[in-house]
Scaffold this motif. Structure first.
Motif, PDB file in Angstrom:
ATOM      1  N   TYR A   4       0.870  -1.177   0.000  1.00  0.00           N
ATOM      2  CA  TYR A   4       0.000   0.000   0.000  1.00  0.00           C
ATOM      3  C   TYR A   4       0.909   1.230   0.000  1.00  0.00           C
ATOM      4  O   TYR A   4       2.047   1.177   0.492  1.00  0.00           O
ATOM      5  N   VAL A   5       0.378   2.338  -0.519  1.00  0.00           N
ATOM      6  CA  VAL A   5       1.178   3.568  -0.564  1.00  0.00           C
ATOM      7  C   VAL A   5       0.474   4.642   0.257  1.00  0.00           C
ATOM      8  O   VAL A   5      -0.741   4.838   0.113  1.00  0.00           O
ATOM      9  N   VAL A   6       1.224   5.282   1.152  1.00  0.00           N
ATOM     10  CA  VAL A   6       0.670   6.428   1.889  1.00  0.00           C
ATOM     11  C   VAL A   6       1.079   7.677   1.126  1.00  0.00           C
ATOM     12  O   VAL A   6       2.264   7.903   0.880  1.00  0.00           O
ATOM     13  N   ASP A   7       0.071   8.463   0.722  1.00  0.00           N
ATOM     14  CA  ASP A   7       0.337   9.613  -0.141  1.00  0.00           C
ATOM     15  C   ASP A   7      -0.499  10.802   0.345  1.00  0.00           C
ATOM     16  O   ASP A   7      -1.416  10.641   1.153  1.00  0.00           O
ATOM     17  N   LEU A   8      -0.177  11.956  -0.200  1.00  0.00           N
ATOM     18  CA  LEU A   8      -1.011  13.138   0.089  1.00  0.00           C
ATOM     19  C   LEU A   8      -2.086  13.253  -0.979  1.00  0.00           C
ATOM     20  O   LEU A   8      -1.777  13.236  -2.174  1.00  0.00           O
ATOM     21  N   VAL A   9      -3.350  13.314  -0.556  1.00  0.00           N
ATOM     22  CA  VAL A   9      -4.453  13.515  -1.501  1.00  0.00           C
ATOM     23  C   VAL A   9      -5.185  14.773  -1.041  1.00  0.00           C
ATOM     24  O   VAL A   9      -5.712  14.806   0.081  1.00  0.00           O
ATOM     25  N   ASP A  10      -5.177  15.797  -1.882  1.00  0.00           N
ATOM     26  CA  ASP A  10      -5.776  17.111  -1.523  1.00  0.00           C
ATOM     27  C   ASP A  10      -5.270  17.592  -0.164  1.00  0.00           C
ATOM     28  O   ASP A  10      -6.042  18.038   0.698  1.00  0.00           O
ATOM     29  N   GLY A  11      -3.987  17.411   0.073  1.00  0.00           N
ATOM     30  CA  GLY A  11      -3.371  17.916   1.295  1.00  0.00           C
ATOM     31  C   GLY A  11      -3.555  17.030   2.513  1.00  0.00           C
ATOM     32  O   GLY A  11      -3.086  17.346   3.603  1.00  0.00           O
ATOM     33  N   GLU A  12      -4.281  15.895   2.364  1.00  0.00           N
ATOM     34  CA  GLU A  12      -4.502  14.988   3.505  1.00  0.00           C
ATOM     35  C   GLU A  12      -3.767  13.670   3.252  1.00  0.00           C
ATOM     36  O   GLU A  12      -3.628  13.250   2.102  1.00  0.00           O
ATOM     37  N   LEU A  13      -3.380  13.011   4.357  1.00  0.00           N
ATOM     38  CA  LEU A  13      -2.721  11.708   4.214  1.00  0.00           C
ATOM     39  C   LEU A  13      -3.764  10.628   3.940  1.00  0.00           C
ATOM     40  O   LEU A  13      -4.768  10.528   4.660  1.00  0.00           O
ATOM     41  N   TRP A  14      -3.493   9.820   2.928  1.00  0.00           N
ATOM     42  CA  TRP A  14      -4.393   8.708   2.585  1.00  0.00           C
ATOM     43  C   TRP A  14      -3.591   7.437   2.339  1.00  0.00           C
ATOM     44  O   TRP A  14      -2.471   7.483   1.833  1.00  0.00           O
TER      45      TRP A  14
END
Ligand code: SF4
Length: 419
Positions: free
Chosen positions: A98-108
């Protein structure tokens, strides 16, 4: 296994959505936790840019290493929106984590570019910046889990002295690395433990349990006397911080004999005891845990767990499994159905004697003998979690000392919140 083969293998397994559809009573967020633990995570540069080591708890001193073999300061845990914690194990991107990324400024959490769940990070405990009077950073003396303080005496495990450590274990390689990089002491001083505990407990309401663990120490007049004596020393130092005779605590250690267990119980304020058998099958145990087999033996390990109930009481004795290692090749169970049935049968036998069983998701670590193995399917881990939880319900066993609040690393005891 080559990457292409791994991907084919994974494609044949049920996906997260398939498993959630097949087991609708099983909480989706806990299924996500399991899947993240079995596949690992990767943090993008964007995600890491919002991690602040002054505010967030990052990976620190621990007994075992990560799947990527690194000591980089990535977040220690993710928190899902229902409060479920996921102790993360970073994996190389080639392994399809799984990848933890920034989506619209939030961590997802994302999978193949698709957002799966928003995540938060653990706050760093206030005492992590402090140093003991002997100059050791407190974050290397006691580490934090959701509501638990971990005293991980990160010492050597003597089962490795003749090369008979557990085959999934990388403690020796990892501890050496930690000492080289961070200068972690080889043996914790009781005074450092006491000072750190006093500081940690100043943070109001955060911690509710203390856990001690380390590798096994076979030395002493009777095997493991040395390990027993050291735990007594540390537990007595912990006890000096409390006004009550007993304090909420867990010792995860070797299966000690009755005399040793009684000594610990009488001379300290310990309230629960866990001795991890790791795999519930005698033949596979002898292969996977040759040191435990040599020094204690499978049947004797189980007998000692049952006898510990006479001392610590029903529901205060635990047994841990490295879930999925019972399927390791070539001597593990051949099918997940057989592994599940046989594991739950033996867990039930222990439950009838007042011993509760939890599991962690097996991570094939690069510093271990089993580095090239593959852990089990998500469906298997979901069924194992449900099966162990159902046994606790059927036999009226609590798991307060090792649940989602205290440890946060056992998918089966995450289900305790549903009771
Ligand atoms: S008992 Fe086994 S798993 Fe635990 S530290 Fe020793 S070798 Fe590793």
């Amino acid at each position: 296994m080559p990457l292409a083969l791994k991907q084919v293998f994974r494609a044949q397994q049920l996906s997260l959505d398939d498993v959630c559809a097949k087991y609708p009573q099983f909480p989706r967020l806990i299924a996500i936790k399991i899947d993240v633990q079995r596949r690992g995570v990767h943090y993008t540069e964007a995600a890491l840019s919002v991690v602040d080591p002054k505010r967030h708890q990052v990976r620190g001193s621990y007994i075992f290493g990560a799947r990527d073999g690194q000591l980089t300061p990535v977040p220690e845990s993710l928190v899902l929106r229902d409060g479920t914690t996921i102790l993360t194990d970073t994996a190389p991107i080639e392994q399809n984590p799984y990848v933890v990324d920034l989506v619209d400024g939030e961590l997802w959490l994302t999978d193949a570019g698709t957002p799966v769940e928003p995540v938060e990070l653990w706050a760093e405990p206030a005492y992590y910046d402090k140093v003991t009077s002997s100059g050791v950073p407190m974050k290397y003396v006691i580490t934090a889990r959701p509501q638990r303080l971990n005293i991980f005496q990160s010492g050597y495990c003597h089962f490795w002295a003749n090369g008979k450590g557990c085959r999934y274990c990388d403690i020796v390689n990892h501890v050496k690395e930690q000492r080289k990089e961070w200068g972690i002491p080889t043996r914790l001083r009781p005074q450092d433990v006491k000072e750190t505990l006093i500081e940690a407990l100043k943070e109001p309401g955060r911690f509710t349990n203390i856990c001690l663990t380390a590798g096994s120490d076979t030395r002493g007049e009777k095997a493991f006397d040395s390990e027993v004596n050291f735990y007594i020393e540390l537990l007595q130092a912990v006890g000096e911080v409390f006004k009550t005779r007993r304090f909420p605590s867990q010792l995860i250690a070797t299966a000690f004999n009755e005399e040793q267990l009684a000594k610990i119980y009488i001379e300290t304020g310990l309230t629960s005891y866990t001795a991890d058998i790791e795999v519930l099958n005698e033949d596979i145990f002898n292969w996977v845990c040759p040191g435990k087999a040599e020094w204690v033996g499978y049947r004797e390990w189980k007998r000692r767990l049952a006898r510990a109930v006479d001392i610590f009481g029903r529901g205060n004795v635990g047994n841990g499994l490295v879930g999925g290692v019972e399927l390791a090749k070539p001597h593990g169970f051949k099918t997940e159905d057989e592994a599940l049935q046989r594991t739950l049968e033996e867990a039930e036998e222990l439950a009838t004697q007042g011993v509760t069983t939890v599991y962690i998701v097996w991570v094939p670590r690069p510093g271990s003998d089993f580095r090239d193995q593959k852990n089990a399917s998500l469906e298997y881990y979901v069924r194992l979690a449900q099966g162990l939880h159902d046994l606790r319900v059927e036999y009226g066993l609590g798991v307060d000392f090792d649940d989602y609040r205290r440890c946060g690393n056992h998918p089966d005891s995450d289900l305790a919140r549903l009771l």
